[in-house]
Structures are given as structure tokens and as C-alpha cells.
Design an enzyme around this catalytic site. Structure first.
Site, PDB file in Angstrom:
ATOM      1  N   SER A   1     -26.540 -37.382 -23.061  1.00  0.00           N
ATOM      2  CA  SER A   1     -25.500 -38.401 -22.928  1.00  0.00           C
ATOM      3  C   SER A   1     -25.133 -38.985 -24.275  1.00  0.00           C
ATOM      4  O   SER A   1     -25.995 -39.314 -25.087  1.00  0.00           O
ATOM      5  CB  SER A   1     -25.970 -39.527 -21.992  1.00  0.00           C
ATOM      6  OG  SER A   1     -24.975 -40.518 -21.873  1.00  0.00           O
ATOM      7  N   ASP A   2     -23.833 -39.080 -24.511  1.00  0.00           N
ATOM      8  CA  ASP A   2     -23.343 -39.849 -25.643  1.00  0.00           C
ATOM      9  C   ASP A   2     -23.685 -41.323 -25.395  1.00  0.00           C
ATOM     10  O   ASP A   2     -23.854 -41.732 -24.244  1.00  0.00           O
ATOM     11  CB  ASP A   2     -21.831 -39.647 -25.763  1.00  0.00           C
ATOM     12  CG  ASP A   2     -21.218 -40.539 -26.828  1.00  0.00           C
ATOM     13  OD1 ASP A   2     -21.711 -40.527 -27.958  1.00  0.00           O
ATOM     14  OD2 ASP A   2     -20.260 -41.257 -26.502  1.00  0.00           O
ATOM     15  N   LYS A   3     -23.782 -42.096 -26.461  1.00  0.00           N
ATOM     16  CA  LYS A   3     -24.125 -43.519 -26.300  1.00  0.00           C
ATOM     17  C   LYS A   3     -22.879 -44.388 -26.248  1.00  0.00           C
ATOM     18  O   LYS A   3     -22.607 -45.051 -25.257  1.00  0.00           O
ATOM     19  CB  LYS A   3     -25.023 -43.983 -27.451  1.00  0.00           C
ATOM     20  CG  LYS A   3     -25.384 -45.469 -27.367  1.00  0.00           C
ATOM     21  CD  LYS A   3     -26.130 -45.933 -28.593  1.00  0.00           C
ATOM     22  CE  LYS A   3     -25.224 -46.023 -29.808  1.00  0.00           C
ATOM     23  NZ  LYS A   3     -24.185 -47.097 -29.688  1.00  0.00           N
TER      24      LYS A   3
END
Length: 924
Positions: free
Chosen positions: A362-364
Site C-alpha cells: 500500500s502507498d501511504k
């Protein structure tokens, strides 16, 4: 390499992460140091840009005249236009692609053969199934735009550039390396460029540009860029103005490299590979057995068309003509269910692949977090409250400033302070009047406001700015320095706030330190917890700074072994070591799009099915590369086009809906595949043996009837009840095919028992058409009831079928029983035979269900390795055992360290409280 050495780096990281937190907390509150504590400042780590020497030679353009038109045209020919190459997919070719694949080719050959022997009914049925499957896939997966089209749309359209000594406006597509362009507040950077440190008016400047590049790099905070720094194409200028020289254009830019990664990602999906493997297996046994029967009958009858007609009917009945259609319908129904939950499926097979995802990268920024700078818990000096620091910060905030920090402060004050909530005039501050204001500038690094308390008539000044500036302004404060350092090691941006003491407009006292952070979404922590509960490991992969990523991971309840991107490109590590780090780490920070792409690729090489969530241009290559790319709400066009699934609702909670729904769909698909492979094996083995041994055949109309009725009934499996597994689902083709063989052979034994009991015991001769009716009813019912068993891995009663599915399956068998009893399409066999055959099929179903449960219960990878001890399986089993041992050891060790950390925190908290009470007593 030993297993211990493989895991050593990650194990140390997990343990040291706990120690770092204790150490930083202790340093923040320790007052027994002999020299003053030095202030820790945020150091922004930028990705290094490699500019070749031959290109560097072209970048020294005179900033007062720019390039000549002749030179610009010459470089335009050399480097090409500043735009991304377009790749268009021909819709006709895309539609025709749905007619490819192992099973499709076999069905098409059968369709051609049916036309040759003029079996037009068979021809029509097969052709209809082929087109139904193609239309379902084509219309469900139709896309409005390609990923490269969307990336192109993110570029600016016009740019101001020096050409021939004049400052003119040109299309960004005509920019070339060496062009001198201006960048102002609100501009979209048109190409990668190097800042020259010269203002737009031509004078030298010591200022910086505040650049929002979150969509490209994933950094949550605006980045300050100074002279000689590189600004990236498609980032946005938030503050400042400066001239810059273009360094890279088109596909060579930062965003262009992302486009190139998307265009080279054309791998076959996991689902296509699985269906292809099943198809190849079924084709192999079909071709081998049917070919033997064909040769045998050619020798016997010597009439090619007659033999071809006989074999064709057998082939059509044997091959799973309905398999692609049933699977497509099942996934289409699942896609509709997900759409109701605001989860849009763009690639139909992603529904099945989502069920098998075991790692979710997951991207933040914008995905796990809000991508909004927010007021966090402040550090307060004795005598001041949170409301005080909010009020004084608001007084010293520049109204209407296009700055995320000022906006965050103003929003926090307006939503939390009672006096600011219901103002009639939004430009006034009840009880106060700002009489003078000095805005922020890079030299002073602070804002300053002069205000009057309308009630007491007191005049005072408020200053807000960089911590080191404000601490110096108040004459130093050791505790404030330690507080700022404590915030810094957690990745929080700090701002100091001070005001003048009563009666003296030159002497300042510290109010406290504001802390700012891009906060996690409200549902992110719960989503991660639920994903872990379903056996899906979540890894954070972000372009943001390492300390910020670790702080967000802490707030989300994740493990904090976040490594920087250097671990992915370390020349001193082997590919195996880097892959192990990817598998064991909880995430990576300071990554660029190529790094995200590499993480996904390395995890896939370990045999893991990887999901990727993101919202920015920097996420697009990884979204395309992942088995399942998920674009979140509010994403860029690039991310939306590269993804397989798009979330329309804010937050990540709908991902869990996607996981549960896809696992239900997977169970339905696997149960049908197991049933269909079992039926095919049973059908082929029985008819292969009975034709060669007894030269007995069944009427073509009965064979076709079995195929049509049974496949039509199983279409409703798409709405059947399904048991959602607690772990990621896997096809386990070896187990699937082995169990199919066992069940198929047992069904073949039952078929031979029916044949010979009717023939030898009851004296029904082979040329008596009643024998065909008996075998038709048996072959229609006995294998078909197996689908009630294949629905679950346990006993069938553990999860009962839906009423619709039960009625559809039983209805076809009741219909088959009645036409057999009354002889509608075949000679009648009467009620005793009809009821007996259906009853035996039901009883035999219980036997097969028990066999299935025993196979699933004792089947394991360890058993497979013992039965087929290949070198690969042995090594894999050894690695799995070693991994389990070290996971347990790490868990125990980290648990012990955490206990020590907790004790230290308690001691430090008591010490800090004691220090604060002493300080308060002295001041009072």
C-alpha cells in the site's frame, strides 16, 4: 547461504526499532547532559537524478536570452516532443483475444468439425457459448482510457520560456533540454528542470520554491527546492518563483519513466495461467483417448465421416465447453456485487485473483493517510493550553495564503476554538484585532503579527516559525529543544510559537511547539487489522521520508520495520537477500516508481500473489505490475487507468469487502472446476474403456442432452452460498487434479457397475436401447450430484447450498429421471429403474463426499514432498520450516524487548511529570 544469515538484517531491524524509540524518548527527557542539546532538523532525502555528461553540456543556456529558435528546433529533432507516446488498443483485436487459449482452441476445432459433419445443432450450441464468453469478458473489461493517455493529461499545456532574447509562451510539447522556463505560484512544472537561483525578473535570489510532488513521489509534506535542485514534471509550485533550465523531456522525465514501466507490463494474469493449465490437462487426456478411439473405429468401420461424426459427439460431450462461460458468469456476478459496494472491477479476472492475494502493498500518502497536513498534539510550555497555542498560531497565520502549513493551522483553529466557530465576519477574530503583519520569508523563516486584546487593550506581538528561529528568539529553551527532537525522530514537522511578555514588545516567551502530520485515514488501522485477520500481510511502500513512514506505521498498529530504498538496490546484496528483505520487511520508504515496481516484482518471483493500492502517478507502474492493482478514492487518472479495481468510496474499508466477496467467488469457481474436471475424467475413461472392451456407444442425442442440462444448471453456481476462507485461497492444481482423478475413477467404477448389472444380472442386452437410457440417467445424475460435495472442503452439510442452486441442480435431474421413466427422447425404463438409479446416485454421493474430506484432511505439501520427492519440493519444504522457526524466534525476542521498552516508557513518563511539576512550582 544459511537461513539465519538471510533473516539476520531484518531480525536486527525489528529489535532495534523498539530500542530506537526508547532511546529517542530518553534523550528527549534527559536533563543530566553537560552541554546543551543540539536541535535535530528535518533533512529531506531526494532521489538522485543522473544527467549524462553529453546532456549536461547542453544545459548551460544564457538565462537572459534563452535558446535560439534554430537551436530549439534542432534539439526538438534530437530529443523528440515533450509528450508521452500513445499506445492504442484495437477493440477488434481485443475482442478476438477472448477466443484464444487452450480450451477455446479445442472448442473451436470441435465447432469446425461439427460444421464438416453437418451437426448444426452442436455447431450452434458451441458457437453460442464461445461468443457468450467473449462478450461477457469484453464488455465487463471495457476501459475508457489507457494508462498512458491519463499520464499525458497530467502535463501542463503552456509554459513561459526564453527564446531569442524574448520571454514568450509556447506549448509544453515544444520544450527541449536547455530551455530556460519560469516557475511561479500555481504552475504545473512542464518538464524535469534544474532551478537556477534567479528570479523571474532576472535578479539573483536566495529564496526557495515550495513544491507539491505528492502525486509523483508520495511525499506528504511540500518540499523546499533551492538553487541547483531538480523539480519534476507534473509537480505543482505552491510558493515562490524562479527560473529553471529544462533537463529532461517526454519519456525521459520522472513521470515518463513511470509511463515506460506501465507500457512494458503485459504479463499474462494469474487466472489465465490457471485456466490454461487446467485446459492443457483436459486437452491432453481428451486428445489422447479420443485419438485412440478414432483409430480403433477407423480400423473397424473405415468410413471417415461416419467415424468423425461419432468421435465428434463424444468429444463435445467430454470437453468442458461451458467452463469458460460458467467462470466468466461467476466473475461477472461477483463484479456486480462489488459494484453495489462502490468497488468497480475493470478487469474481470481480478475478482478471482483478489481471493489469492497474500501480500497487499500500500502507498501511504493519500491511501493510508488523508494527504492533508493536520494539526497534531502540540508541546506546551507551563501555563499554556492547547487552545492558547491554537489562538496565537491563528493570529500569526497569513490569511488566504496558498500554503499547506498555514491552511492546516487556520483549519484546526477554526474547527476547535469556540470563538472562531460561529463568527458573523470570517475576517475578524472576536476579542482581538491584528494591527500589523509580517509574512513569512526565507530569510527570517517566521511570520510576525502585532495584535490588540480589545477587552484589556493590551498590545502584544506573536511570532510563528522554524523551531530554531523561535527558540533563539526567546533566548533558548532546553526542554523545547528536546521536545522538538522528540517530534523530529517521529517524523513530525514542528513550528515554534511565541508571544511578547506583558508590557514589553521586544521580549518574547515561548508558548510551545505545534506538530503537523499527514494523519492516517480513520478506517486505515481497522482495515489493516481486518486484512491481517484474513491472512493478508500489509506492507507500506511510500516515497515519503523514512521517519514519517515509521510514525504512520506506529499509529496504524503496523510493525515498524520500514527500510529505505537503498536496500532494494544495494550492490553488496544478492538478489536472494534483497528478495528476503522484501518478504520480511513491513515496508519501504523514500522509494521512486521503479522501486515500487521492483518490490512487487520480487514478491511475485517468490510465488506470492501481490495486491497494490495507490492514488498517484508514482503508484501507476506498481498498480499495473501487481496481480491486482487497486486505485483508491480521489486517485489520479494515471492510477485509475493502470488499476484493475477502483474504489469509489473514501478510505480502504471496501478493500475488505473486495477480499470477502472475491473469496466467495473463488470458492464457487474452484468447486465448479473440480466438478467439471472430475466429470470429464469420468466421462472419457468410461467411454474409452467401454468402446474398446464392449464396442458399446450411447446415442448422440443423449450425450448432448447431458452436456446441455448439466452445464446450464451449474451456471447458477454464481449465486450459490460460499464459505469464506480465513486465509488466501489457492488453486493447488496438483491437489485439484489428483482429487479429480480419484473421484473420476470412483465414478467410473459406479458406471461399470450399472452397465454390467443391467447387462449381466438383469439381462438387458447391449443392443437394447433401454441400456442407453439406464446409462444416460446414471451418467447425468451420479457425477452431477458431486457438485454438492465440491462446494466445500469439509462435509457438504457444513455449508448448505442456496435454494436457487439446489433447485436448479435437482430440477435437471428430476427432468432427466422423468424423460427416462416415460421415454420422451429414449426408450422408457419405468419407475423402479428411474428411482433406483437416482437413489443410488444420492447414496454414492455420500461416499464420494467422505473420500473428498479425507483427501483434503491429509493432503499437505509435506505429504506431496514424500510422495513425489523432487529437489525443488525438498528445498521449498526446508525453507518453509526454517522460516517458521525464525519467525517464532523473532516474535519471542521482539516480545521481550517490547516489555523492556514499556517499562522504560513508564519510568520516563514519571520522570517527565516530576520535572514539569518542579518547573511549574518555580515559575509560580
Amino acid at each position: 547461504m544459511s537461513s539465519e544469515k538471510k533473516y539476520q538484517g531484518i531480525e536486527q531491524e525489528e529489535i532495534l526499532e523498539e530500542v530506537r524509540e526508547t532511546t529517542s524518548t530518553a534523550e528527549a527527557f534527559n536533563e543530566k547532559t553537560e552541554k546543551p542539546t543540539e536541535l535535530i532538523e528535518h533533512v529531506h532525502v531526494q532521489a538522485a537524478e543522473d544527467i549524462p555528461p553529453e546532456l549536461e553540456a547542453l544545459l548551460h543556456t544564457d538565462p537572459t536570452t534563452g535558446l535560439s529558435t534554430e537551436e530549439a528546433n534542432k534539439r526538438l529533432e534530437q530529443f523528440g516532443r515533450n509528450e508521452l507516446a500513445e499506445v492504442k488498443t484495437n477493440p477488434i483485436l481485443k475482442f478476438l483475444s477472448y477466443f484464444t487459449g487452450a480450451i477455446a482452441y479445442l472448442i473451436e476445432v470441435a465447432c469446425i468439425c461439427a460444421a464438416v459433419v453437418q451437426h448444426w445443432l452442436d455447431f450452434s450450441i458451441i458457437l453460442a457459448l464461445l461468443f457468450v464468453n467473449a462478450f461477457i469478458g469484453f464488455f465487463e473489461e471495457a476501459r475508457a482510457e489507457s494508462a498512458l493517455d491519463a499520464l499525458k493529461q497530467t502535463l501542463a499545456l503552456k509554459s513561459h520560456v526564453w527564446r531569442d532574447g524574448s520571454f514568450i509562451e509556447v506549448d509544453v510539447a515544444e520544450l527541449v533540454p536547455g530551455d530556460v522556463i519560469s516557475l511561479r505560484l500555481g504552475d504545473i512544472v512542464p518538464a524535469d528542470a534544474r532551478l537556477l537561483g534567479i528570479s523571474v525578473t532576472g535578479g539573483e535570489t536566495e529564496g526557495t520554491l515550495s513544491i507539491d510532488q505528492s502525486a509523483l513521489t508520495g511525499e506528504s509534506l511540500p518540499v523546499e527546492k533551492k538553487k541547483n535542485d531538480i523539480v519534476y514534471s507534473s509537480s505543482i509550485v505552491k510558493q515562490g518563483q524562479m527560473l529553471s533550465v529544462v533537463t529532461k523531456t517526454g519519456s525521459n522525465t520522472f513521470i515518463g519513466r513511470a509511463a515506460n514501466l506501465i507500457s512494458i507490463t503485459v504479463e499474462q494474469g494469474h487466472f489465465q495461467k490457471v485456466v490454461g493449465a487446467i485446459g492443457n490437462f483436459l486437452i491432453l487426456i481428451t486428445i489422447v483417448l479420443v485419438s485412440i478411439i478414432f483409430i480403433y473405429q477407423m480400423i473397424r468401420y473405415k468410413d471417415f465421416l461416419d467415424v468423425l461424426s461419432r468421435v465428434l459427439v463424444l468429444t463435445i460431450a467430454a470437453i468442458p465447453v461451458g467452463l469458460p462461460t460458467v467462470l466468466s458468469v461467476t466473475m461477472a456476478v461477483g463484479a456486480k456485487q462489488l459494484a453495489a459496494k462502490k468497488v468497480i472491477v475493470k478487469r474481470l479476472t481480478a475478482v478471482e485473483e483478489m481471493a489469492s492475494v497474500s501480500v497487499l502493498c500500500s502507498d501511504k500518502t493519500g491511501t493510508l493517510t488523508l494527504n492533508e497536513l493536520t494539526f497534531d498534539e502540540p508541546y506546551l510550555c507551563p501555563g499554556y493550553t492547547k487552545d492558547d497555542i491554537l489562538l496565537y498560531s491563528y493570529l500569526s497565520a497569513e490569511p488566504g495564503a496558498n500554503d499547506p502549513i498555514e491552511s492546516a493551522i487556520r483549519y484546526a483553529a477554526e474547527t476547535q476554538l469556540d470563538i472562531l466557530k460561529n463568527r458573523a465576519n470570517k475576517h475578524e477574530i472576536p476579542g482581538y484585532k491584528v494591527t500589523a503583519f509580517v509574512p513569512f520569508n526565507p530569510t527570517t523563516k517566521m511570520t510576525n503579527a502585532t495584535a490588540t486584546n480589545l477587552e484589556t487593550k493590551e498590545v502584544f506581538k506573536v511570532a510563528k516559525g522554524a523551531p530554531q528561529v523561535i527558540i533563539k528568539l526567546v533566548g533558548g529553551d532546553e526542554m523545547a529543544v528536546r521536545a522538538v527532537n522528540s517530534l523530529a525522530v517521529r517524523g513530525l514537522r514542528a513550528l515554534g510559537v511565541a508571544r511578547t511578555v506583558p508590557g514589553d514588545l521586544e521580549t518574547y516567551e515561548l508558548i510551545g511547539m505545534i506538530s503537523l502530520l499527514d494523519p492516517p485515514r480513520p478506517d486505515s488501522a481497522e482495515t489493516i487489522k481486518r486484512c491481517n485477520g484474513y491472512g493478508v500481510e500489509v506492507k507500506m511502500i511510500t516515497g515519503d521520508q523514512l521517519i514519517i513512514a515509521k510514525e504512520v506505521a506506529r499509529r496504524l498498529g503496523m510493525n515498524r520495520v520500514i527500510l529505505d530504498a537503498n536496500h532494494l538496490v544495494d550492490p553488496n546484496k544478492s538478489e536472494e537477500e534483497v528478495t528476503q528483505h522484501c518478504e520480511r520487511a513491513d515496508g519501504f520508504a523514500q522509494v521512486i516508481p521503479e522501486h515500487k515496481y521492483r518490490v512487487v516484482e520480487l514478491l511475485q518471483k517468490r510465488g506470492l500473489l501481490v495486491g497494490m493500492t495507490g492514488d498517484g502517478v508514482n503508484d501507476a507502474p506498481a498498480l499495473k505490475k501487481a496481480n491486482v492493482g487497486i486505485a483508491v478514492h480521489g486517485c489520479t487518472d494515471a492510477a485509475r487507468s493502470a488499476a484493475d479495481i477502483v474504489l469509489l468510496a473514501p478510505g480502504l474499508s471496501t478493500i475488505v469487502d473486495g477480499i470477502t466477496t472475491s473469496r466467495a467467488i473463488f470458492q464457487r469457481m474452484r468447486s465448479y472446476a473440480l466438478y467439471r474436471i472430475t466429470s470429464t475424467i469420468h466421462f472419457l475413461i468410461f467411454f474409452f474403456c467401454i468402446i474398446l472392451a464392449e464396442n458399446w456407444e450411447m446415442a448422440p442425442i443423449l450425450l448432448i442432452l447431458i452436456t446441455i442440462l448439466n452445464d446450464a444448471a451449474t451456471l447458477v453456481i454464481a449465486v450459490d452460498n460460499a464459505k469464506i476462507s480465513a486465509k488466501p485461497d489457492k488453486w493447488r492444481l496438483g491437489q485439484l487434479i489428483t482429487l479429480s482423478f480419484i473421484l473420476g475413477i470412483l465414478l467410473t467404477c459406479a458406471s461399470f457397475a450399472h452397465f454390467y448389472i443391467a447387462y449381466l444380472v438383469f439381462g438387458i442386452q447391449k443392443d437394447d436401447e433401454r441400456l442407453e437410457t439406464i446409462m444416460y440417467l446414471h451418467i447425468s445424475s451420479c457425477p452431477h450430484f458431486v457438485i454438492f460435495s465440491t462446494r466445500v472442503s469439509g462435509f457438504f452439510w457444513e455449508n448448505l447450498p442456496s435454494p436457487i442452486f439446489f433447485i436448479a441442480v435437482m430440477g435437471t435431474q428430476v427432468f432427466a429421471m422423468f424423460i427416462s421413466i416415460y421415454g420422451l427422447l429414449t426408450p422408457a425404463i419405468g419407475w423402479p429403474w428411474g428411482v433406483s438409479i437416482i437413489g443410488i446416485s444420492l447414496v454414492y454421493f455420500f461416499v464420494l463426499d467422505f473420500v473428498k474430506v479425507m483427501v483434503f484432511r491429509y493432503w499437505s505439501f509435506e505429504l506431496t514432498t514424500k510422495l513425489w520427492p523432487s529437489k525443488t519440493r525438498k528445498n521449498k519444504l526446508r525453507d518453509r520450516k526454517a522460516d517458521n522457526i525464525y519467525r517464532k524466534r523473532i516474535k519471542v525476542t521482539v516480545g521481550k524487548v517490547r516489555k523492556v521498552v514499556l517499562i522504560c516508557k513508564v519510568i520516563l513518563a514519571f520522570r517527565y511529570a516530576k520535572q514539569q511539576s518542579k518547573k511549574k512550582a518555580i515559575t509560580s
